[in-house]
Enzyme design. Structure first.
Site, short mmCIF file in Angstrom:
data_model
loop_
_atom_site.label_atom_id
_atom_site.label_comp_id
_atom_site.label_asym_id
_atom_site.label_seq_id
_atom_site.Cartn_x
_atom_site.Cartn_y
_atom_site.Cartn_z
CB CYS A 2 -0.82 0.12 1.28
SG CYS A 2 -2.06 -1.15 1.47
NE ARG A 16 -4.57 2.39 1.81
CZ ARG A 16 -4.65 1.99 3.09
NH1 ARG A 16 -5.66 2.40 3.83
NH2 ARG A 16 -3.76 1.16 3.57
CG ASN A 79 -0.35 -5.31 5.53
OD1 ASN A 79 -1.22 -5.13 6.38
ND2 ASN A 79 -0.34 -6.36 4.73
C1 TCH Z 1 -4.62 -5.52 4.02
C2 TCH Z 1 -4.64 -4.02 4.29
C3 TCH Z 1 -3.25 -3.48 4.10
C4 TCH Z 1 -2.83 -3.56 2.68
C5 TCH Z 1 -1.34 -3.49 2.60
O1 TCH Z 1 -0.66 -2.74 3.28
N1 TCH Z 1 -0.80 -4.34 1.76
C6 TCH Z 1 0.62 -4.49 1.68
C7 TCH Z 1 0.96 -5.93 1.48
S1 TCH Z 1 2.58 -6.21 2.03
O2 TCH Z 1 2.54 -6.31 3.47
O3 TCH Z 1 3.44 -5.16 1.60
O4 TCH Z 1 2.92 -7.48 1.44
C8 TCH Z 1 -5.11 -3.68 5.71
C9 TCH Z 1 -5.23 -2.13 5.86
C10 TCH Z 1 -6.34 -1.89 6.89
C11 TCH Z 1 -6.66 -3.30 7.42
C12 TCH Z 1 -8.03 -3.49 8.07
C13 TCH Z 1 -8.24 -2.48 9.21
O5 TCH Z 1 -7.13 -2.46 10.11
C14 TCH Z 1 -9.53 -2.76 9.98
C15 TCH Z 1 -9.67 -4.22 10.45
C16 TCH Z 1 -8.76 -4.51 11.65
C17 TCH Z 1 -8.93 -5.94 12.14
O6 TCH Z 1 -8.06 -6.16 13.18
C18 TCH Z 1 -8.64 -6.91 10.99
C19 TCH Z 1 -9.58 -6.65 9.82
C20 TCH Z 1 -9.48 -5.22 9.30
C21 TCH Z 1 -10.67 -5.08 8.32
C22 TCH Z 1 -8.14 -4.94 8.59
C23 TCH Z 1 -7.90 -5.91 7.40
C24 TCH Z 1 -6.57 -5.65 6.66
O7 TCH Z 1 -5.50 -5.93 7.51
C25 TCH Z 1 -6.48 -4.18 6.18
C26 TCH Z 1 -7.53 -3.98 5.10
#
Ligand code: TCH
Length: 324
Positions: A2, A16, A79
């Site tokens: 992200c 974002r 993340n």
């Molecule tokens: C997956 C999302 C982040 C995307 C990201 O950063 N990808 C990068 C991948 S990598 O690491 O670089 O490989 C995160 C951002 C916000 C998160 C959400 C939010 O924090 C709100 C809730 C929080 C809960 O604890 C879990 C579900 C959730 C609904 C989360 C699901 C998921 O972890 C999300 C959607």
């Protein structure tokens, strides 16, 4: 992966890309001032600033990924896998569960300065939302028109970094990302000079050679350098349309196309959506992987003194404007 960024013209913009291999089921969600947050360790938060952002709503609870409040303060979670460490609950402290962090800050603070104050007291804890939705490992950018900070809760402590670049991606930790920008300080939108040798007659044979060496891949460190560079040199008119358009171009520099980042055989991470909030006007603009048309929800078109969440589905499907 992200990427988050800030941008300023006449108004303040914050947004974002949300890159992942699947969607949790997101909606543009407005939380009005009198919606009651039942907090896990802190009673209730019943009077607060109104918020608009992208959230997964679970049992009438808005689990925000990114949002702005009516005062123009924005916050996004990205993340931070392998580095995020949350604390145990401690008696007598302001114990905020990781999934409550965005409403806690945006509900109570009008500026980054006020957020810093609140952050100095907070104990960010590992209480999960539910068995089905365990703790996400995240770090956060918090920004207003004056500047940005990054919050990282790690094994070595709770860090609140100044973010003069106005961007955030994923790993490694923010101070390392900033340090690596040193590698790119020679990059420029201007054509390069030949410092290599006056004997060899070297010359710029193409436009854009001043930024040769800007990394083009999708790794988090490369996206950090690329979006920081593009944002730093961004230039646009001040109108709403010109500013929003330019903001999506900044995020477009780190867009993820299906097929280029394989997370397991046959599964690809893509930019599920890109957002651009106007912090001054309370408007949430977005595009999705399948819908390049900019759609928008304006918080001020709703009753912000209400108590119930207002939810809009994410519009999907390309809308192609046929000209004949
Ligand atoms: C997956 C999302 C982040 C995307 C990201 O950063 N990808 C990068 C991948 S990598 O690491 O670089 O490989 C995160 C951002 C916000 C998160 C959400 C939010 O924090 C709100 C809730 C929080 C809960 O604890 C879990 C579900 C959730 C609904 C989360 C699901 C998921 O972890 C999300 C959607």
């Amino acid at each position: 992966m992200c990427t988050a960024a800030t941008y300023k013209t006449k108004d303040f913009y914050f947004g974002r890309t949300l890159d992942y291999e699947f969607s949790y089921g997101d909606e543009i969600t407005i939380t009005p001032r009198n919606y009651v947050f039942n907090l896990r360790h802190m009673g209730t938060l019943s009077k607060h600033y109104a918020l608009i952002g992208m959230a997964h709503v679970a049992g009438d609870y808005p689990l925000y990924y990114d949002a702005i409040n009516e005062k123009g303060l924005g916050m996004a979670g990205l993340n931070f896998v392998g580095n995020a460490v949350y604390n145990e609950v401690e008696e007598g402290r302001e114990n905020v569960a990781q999934f409550e962090f965005i409403p806690w800050i945006l509900g109570k603070c009008a500026t980054v300065k006020e957020a810093r104050e609140l952050l100095s007291r907070i104990n960010l804890v590992k209480t999960p939302f539910s068995e089905q939705l365990p703790c996400a490992q995240l770090h956060w950018i918090i920004a207003d028109k004056e500047g940005a900070i990054v919050v990282e809760s790690m094994a070595d402590g709770f860090h609140v970094w100044d973010d003069p670049a106005g961007v955030l991606t994923n790993n490694p930790p923010f101070d390392q990302q900033m340090f690596m920008l040193n590698n790119y300080m020679h990059l420029s939108p201007k054509q390069p000079e030949n410092y290599f040798s006056d004997q060899l007659g070297l010359k710029a044979y193409s436009r854009g050679m001043g930024a040769l060496g800007l990394p083009g891949d999708l790794s988090s460190a490369s996206r950090f350098a690329r979006v920081a560079y593009v944002r730093e040199h961004s230039f646009s008119g001040e109108s709403e349309a010109e500013s929003v358009s330019q903001f999506f171009h900044i995020l477009g520099s780190v867009d993820q196309q299906r097929g280029c980042c394989e997370v397991e055989p046959g599964k690809y991470e893509i930019t599920l959506y890109s957002s651009c909030c106007n912090g001054d006007k309370g408007i949430y603009y977005y595009t999705t992987y399948e819908n390049h048309q900019i759609s928008a929800v304006d918080m001020h078109h709703e009753d912000l003194d209400g108590a119930a969440l207002v939810r809009y589905p994410v519009l999907q499907g390309e809308k192609i404007y046929m000209q004949n």
